[in-house]
Design a protein around this motif. Structure first.
Motif, short mmCIF file in Angstrom:
data_model
loop_
_atom_site.label_atom_id
_atom_site.label_comp_id
_atom_site.label_asym_id
_atom_site.label_seq_id
_atom_site.Cartn_x
_atom_site.Cartn_y
_atom_site.Cartn_z
N CYS A 133 76.47 -32.56 -30.94
CA CYS A 133 76.69 -31.72 -32.10
C CYS A 133 76.07 -32.38 -33.32
O CYS A 133 76.24 -33.58 -33.54
CB CYS A 133 78.19 -31.50 -32.32
SG CYS A 133 78.63 -30.79 -33.91
N ALA A 134 75.32 -31.60 -34.14
CA ALA A 134 74.69 -32.14 -35.34
C ALA A 134 74.74 -31.10 -36.45
O ALA A 134 74.87 -29.90 -36.20
CB ALA A 134 73.25 -32.54 -35.05
N LYS A 135 74.60 -31.56 -37.69
CA LYS A 135 74.61 -30.67 -38.87
C LYS A 135 73.18 -30.19 -39.13
O LYS A 135 72.24 -30.97 -39.13
CB LYS A 135 75.13 -31.44 -40.10
CG LYS A 135 75.18 -30.59 -41.37
CD LYS A 135 76.34 -29.62 -41.31
CE LYS A 135 76.57 -28.95 -42.66
NZ LYS A 135 75.45 -28.08 -43.09
N VAL A 136 73.02 -28.89 -39.32
CA VAL A 136 71.72 -28.30 -39.61
C VAL A 136 71.66 -27.94 -41.09
O VAL A 136 72.61 -27.39 -41.66
CB VAL A 136 71.50 -27.02 -38.76
CG1 VAL A 136 70.21 -26.32 -39.17
CG2 VAL A 136 71.45 -27.39 -37.28
N ALA A 173 72.29 -24.23 -28.83
CA ALA A 173 72.32 -23.11 -29.76
C ALA A 173 72.50 -23.68 -31.16
O ALA A 173 73.17 -24.69 -31.35
CB ALA A 173 73.47 -22.15 -29.43
N TYR A 174 71.87 -23.02 -32.15
CA TYR A 174 72.03 -23.48 -33.53
C TYR A 174 71.87 -22.32 -34.50
O TYR A 174 71.28 -21.28 -34.18
CB TYR A 174 71.05 -24.61 -33.85
CG TYR A 174 69.59 -24.24 -33.80
CD1 TYR A 174 68.90 -23.81 -34.94
CD2 TYR A 174 68.87 -24.32 -32.60
CE1 TYR A 174 67.55 -23.48 -34.90
CE2 TYR A 174 67.53 -23.99 -32.54
CZ TYR A 174 66.86 -23.58 -33.69
OH TYR A 174 65.53 -23.25 -33.65
N ASP A 175 72.43 -22.52 -35.69
CA ASP A 175 72.27 -21.55 -36.77
C ASP A 175 71.97 -22.33 -38.04
O ASP A 175 71.46 -23.45 -37.97
CB ASP A 175 73.51 -20.66 -36.91
CG ASP A 175 74.80 -21.47 -37.12
OD1 ASP A 175 74.69 -22.67 -37.46
OD2 ASP A 175 75.89 -20.90 -36.96
N ASP A 176 72.29 -21.78 -39.17
CA ASP A 176 71.97 -22.46 -40.44
C ASP A 176 72.90 -23.63 -40.75
O ASP A 176 72.68 -24.34 -41.73
CB ASP A 176 72.03 -21.45 -41.59
CG ASP A 176 70.92 -20.42 -41.51
OD1 ASP A 176 69.87 -20.74 -40.93
OD2 ASP A 176 71.12 -19.29 -42.00
N GLU A 177 73.94 -23.83 -39.94
CA GLU A 177 74.93 -24.85 -40.26
C GLU A 177 75.05 -25.95 -39.20
O GLU A 177 75.29 -27.11 -39.54
CB GLU A 177 76.30 -24.21 -40.46
CG GLU A 177 76.35 -23.24 -41.63
CD GLU A 177 77.74 -22.64 -41.80
OE1 GLU A 177 78.63 -22.99 -40.99
OE2 GLU A 177 77.93 -21.85 -42.73
N ARG A 178 74.95 -25.61 -37.92
CA ARG A 178 75.21 -26.61 -36.89
C ARG A 178 74.37 -26.37 -35.64
O ARG A 178 73.93 -25.25 -35.37
CB ARG A 178 76.69 -26.64 -36.51
CG ARG A 178 77.21 -25.29 -35.99
CD ARG A 178 77.74 -24.41 -37.09
NE ARG A 178 78.01 -23.05 -36.64
CZ ARG A 178 79.19 -22.63 -36.21
NH1 ARG A 178 80.20 -23.48 -36.16
NH2 ARG A 178 79.36 -21.40 -35.83
N LEU A 179 74.17 -27.45 -34.90
CA LEU A 179 73.48 -27.40 -33.61
C LEU A 179 74.42 -27.91 -32.54
O LEU A 179 75.09 -28.93 -32.72
CB LEU A 179 72.21 -28.25 -33.64
CG LEU A 179 71.42 -28.38 -32.34
CD1 LEU A 179 69.92 -28.47 -32.62
CD2 LEU A 179 71.85 -29.60 -31.52
N LEU A 180 74.47 -27.20 -31.40
CA LEU A 180 75.32 -27.59 -30.28
C LEU A 180 74.49 -27.55 -29.00
O LEU A 180 73.91 -26.51 -28.67
CB LEU A 180 76.51 -26.64 -30.16
CG LEU A 180 77.43 -26.84 -28.94
CD1 LEU A 180 78.12 -28.20 -29.00
CD2 LEU A 180 78.46 -25.71 -28.85
N ALA A 181 74.40 -28.68 -28.31
CA ALA A 181 73.69 -28.76 -27.04
C ALA A 181 74.68 -29.20 -25.97
O ALA A 181 75.47 -30.12 -26.19
CB ALA A 181 72.54 -29.76 -27.13
N VAL A 182 74.66 -28.52 -24.81
CA VAL A 182 75.61 -28.80 -23.73
C VAL A 182 74.85 -28.90 -22.41
O VAL A 182 73.93 -28.11 -22.16
CB VAL A 182 76.69 -27.70 -23.64
CG1 VAL A 182 77.65 -27.99 -22.49
CG2 VAL A 182 77.45 -27.59 -24.94
N SER A 183 75.22 -29.85 -21.58
CA SER A 183 74.61 -29.99 -20.27
C SER A 183 75.22 -29.00 -19.29
O SER A 183 76.34 -28.54 -19.48
CB SER A 183 74.81 -31.41 -19.74
OG SER A 183 76.20 -31.65 -19.47
N GLY A 184 74.47 -28.68 -18.25
CA GLY A 184 74.95 -27.75 -17.24
C GLY A 184 74.23 -26.43 -17.34
O GLY A 184 74.43 -25.68 -18.30
N GLY A 185 73.37 -26.14 -16.39
CA GLY A 185 72.58 -24.92 -16.46
C GLY A 185 73.18 -23.75 -15.72
O GLY A 185 72.46 -22.85 -15.29
#
Length: 499
Positions: free
Chosen positions: A100-103, A141-153
């Motif tokens: 998780c990161a701030k965009v 997935a990300y928008d103007d505020e945050r980015l979320l990356a998750v493992s598992g396809g």
């Protein structure tokens, strides 16, 4: 290159990029973008090294070249990430991992990903109000505020990510004590996990060590990494969340006593390794030996007086990295241990009715394994009154001097050094040693050379920087805090020397 290998390399590249990016600075207060992390996360990693950037001159030329940036400001503009905030990684009960990161600029982030899509093997799309990135088994997935990356396809990963992006703050990690604990530390890297998430085997071992059932203990375990001038420090903290846990992890319950520092300048000169702890023999016998039935394993041999005579610091010194010798020195109240040598040897030599025992997997009961075989141990008095014990592997020399100093060794030469003043190289750390319950220090340069020799790598291949390794030190300074530090010599900071 196989798809699986591409996934691994691509995922590693993304994680590495994220970690390097976060080396600019850190956040401090409760970050709203963290609301995407579920409350039931069992482990949380925060990388927020503001102190790292302030203290050390970090070379970002490689990152700038990768991003086609000319300055630090250009890096911020190019990535679209808010580099004034922390970056988090987390682990969920279902085995998924996430970041998780701030965009701060979603368009800039999109442009960067489009530019690097081929090298990252990434597919980009927009749906349900979010930008989506698919990299093999990693979905973001990300928008103007945050980015979320998750493992598992799996087929439900996008649905799960969408639920995380839209969950309320009350459903997020920000209401979990683990998150609160991370906010209270200023270390550049910090990792925290619930005690209940520790593997069962490790829980069993720790339960046996603490003589307590840890299955329902409400506590967290936190690891943190920081750099302090010439040292890199890896710290371990237990964070109790209840009165029961606080009582369990207390100095009184664990029987910890601070070191006296008796052997800081006694014994071997400049030993390769030095380890010490303070032992109350009577408590040791009652709480460990007797409580766990270890005295029964000795076939009726009474060791209560011998163990009970330990009263103060116990230190182990190893002269060289070859590990071919040792000297144990201990403060004792009398010479009781000398009185049990002959009875112990006789007991070992008459084991016809004895049986070997071992612990069950749950560390709670004992079971018969196989009849033991007789030994051929011998105990011989030496000229100075010390016992020379042979026939049980390496010869052992044991003695007590002036009813106050016990020593144990495998060498007459090393035994002659017991109790004598020597420059151990730890004199400058005496205050730290006296403020610790357990303290150990190893010559890091010699240790590295030994390890490299064992695995067949010439030390010269690692360059001159590793020749500046000084001491690897371990210390327990409270019932809930322990730390491992690696220092360097040469007058430079650790980061400047190694990196």
């Amino acid at each position: 290159m196989s798809k699986k290998l591409i996934a691994i390399v691509g995922g590693a590249a993304v994680v590495a990029l994220v970690i390097v990016l976060c080396l600019f600075c850190c956040g401090g207060k409760k970050e709203q973008y963290c609301s995407v992390i579920p409350k039931d996360a069992v482990a949380l990693l925060r990388i927020s090294p503001q102190s790292f950037v302030e203290k050390h001159n970090v070379d970002l030329s490689g990152l700038k070249e990768y991003l086609d940036a000319e300055s630090d400001a250009d890096i911020v503009t190019t990535t679209g990430l808010d580099l004034s905030q922390s970056i988090y990684a987390f682990y969920l009960p279902n085995g998924s991992m996430g970041i998780c990161a701030k965009v701060c600029d979603a368009d800039a982030l999109t442009q960067l990903l489009q530019k690097k899509a081929t090298s990252l093997n990434a597919k980009l799309s927009e749906k349900q109000g979010f930008h989506w990135v698919q990299m093999n088994d990693i979905v973001a997935a990300y928008d103007d505020e945050r980015l979320l990356a998750v493992s598992g396809g799996g087929m439900y990963v996008r649905k799960n990510i969408l639920a995380m992006m839209e969950q309320t703050e009350e459903e997020s990690i920000t209401t979990n004590p683990m998150y609160e604990s991370l906010q209270q530390t200023d270390k550049c890297v910090a990792f925290i996990s619930s005690f209940k998430a520790v593997p069962e085997q490790m829980q069993g071992q720790l339960s046996a060590f603490l003589n307590a059932d840890l299955t329902d203990v409400d506590a967290n375990v936190m690891l943190s990494l920081d750099f302090d001038n010439e040292k890199a420090i890896l710290a371990l903290d237990v964070v109790p969340n209840s009165d029961k846990a606080k009582a369990l992890f207390s100095e009184e319950n664990l029987g910890l006593k601070k070191l006296n520092g008796t052997f800081v300048s006694t014994g071997l000169a400049q030993p390769f390794a030095w380890f010490a702890m303070n032992v109350d023999g009577k408590k040791l016998y009652a709480n460990v030996v007797q409580k766990n039935g270890l005295d029964e394993m000795l076939g009726g041999l009474d060791i209560s007086q011998a163990v009970g005579s330990l009263n103060g610091d116990v230190t182990v010194q190893v002269p060289t990295a070859n590990m071919d010798g040792y000297l144990v020195q201990a403060e004792v109240s009398d010479n009781s241990i000398m009185d049990i040598v002959q009875p112990a040897v006789q007991k070992m030599n008459s084991v016809s009715a004895q049986t070997a025992v071992d612990y069950d997997d749950d560390y709670s009961t004992l079971e018969e394994v196989a009849p033991s075989t007789p030994t051929h141990a011998q105990a011989t008095r030496m000229a100075d009154g010390a016992w020379y014990i042979s026939g049980i592997g390496a010869p052992t020399i044991l003695s007590v001097k002036d009813n106050k100093l016990l020593y144990l060794t495998n060498s007459v030469e090393l035994g002659n050094m017991a109790g004598k003043t020597a420059t151990t190289g730890l004199e400058a750390m005496k205050q730290d040693i006296s403020n610790a319950y357990i303290y150990g220090s190893v010559d890091a340069s010699a240790l590295l050379s030994l390890v490299l020799k064992q695995i067949g790598i010439p030390a010269i291949l690692l360059g001159d920087r590793f020749a500046h390794f000084d001491r690897l030190t371990f210390q327990v300074t409270s019932a809930t805090h322990a730390e491992l530090s690696l220092s360097v010599s040469g007058g430079k900071s650790f980061v400047e020397t190694i990196f």
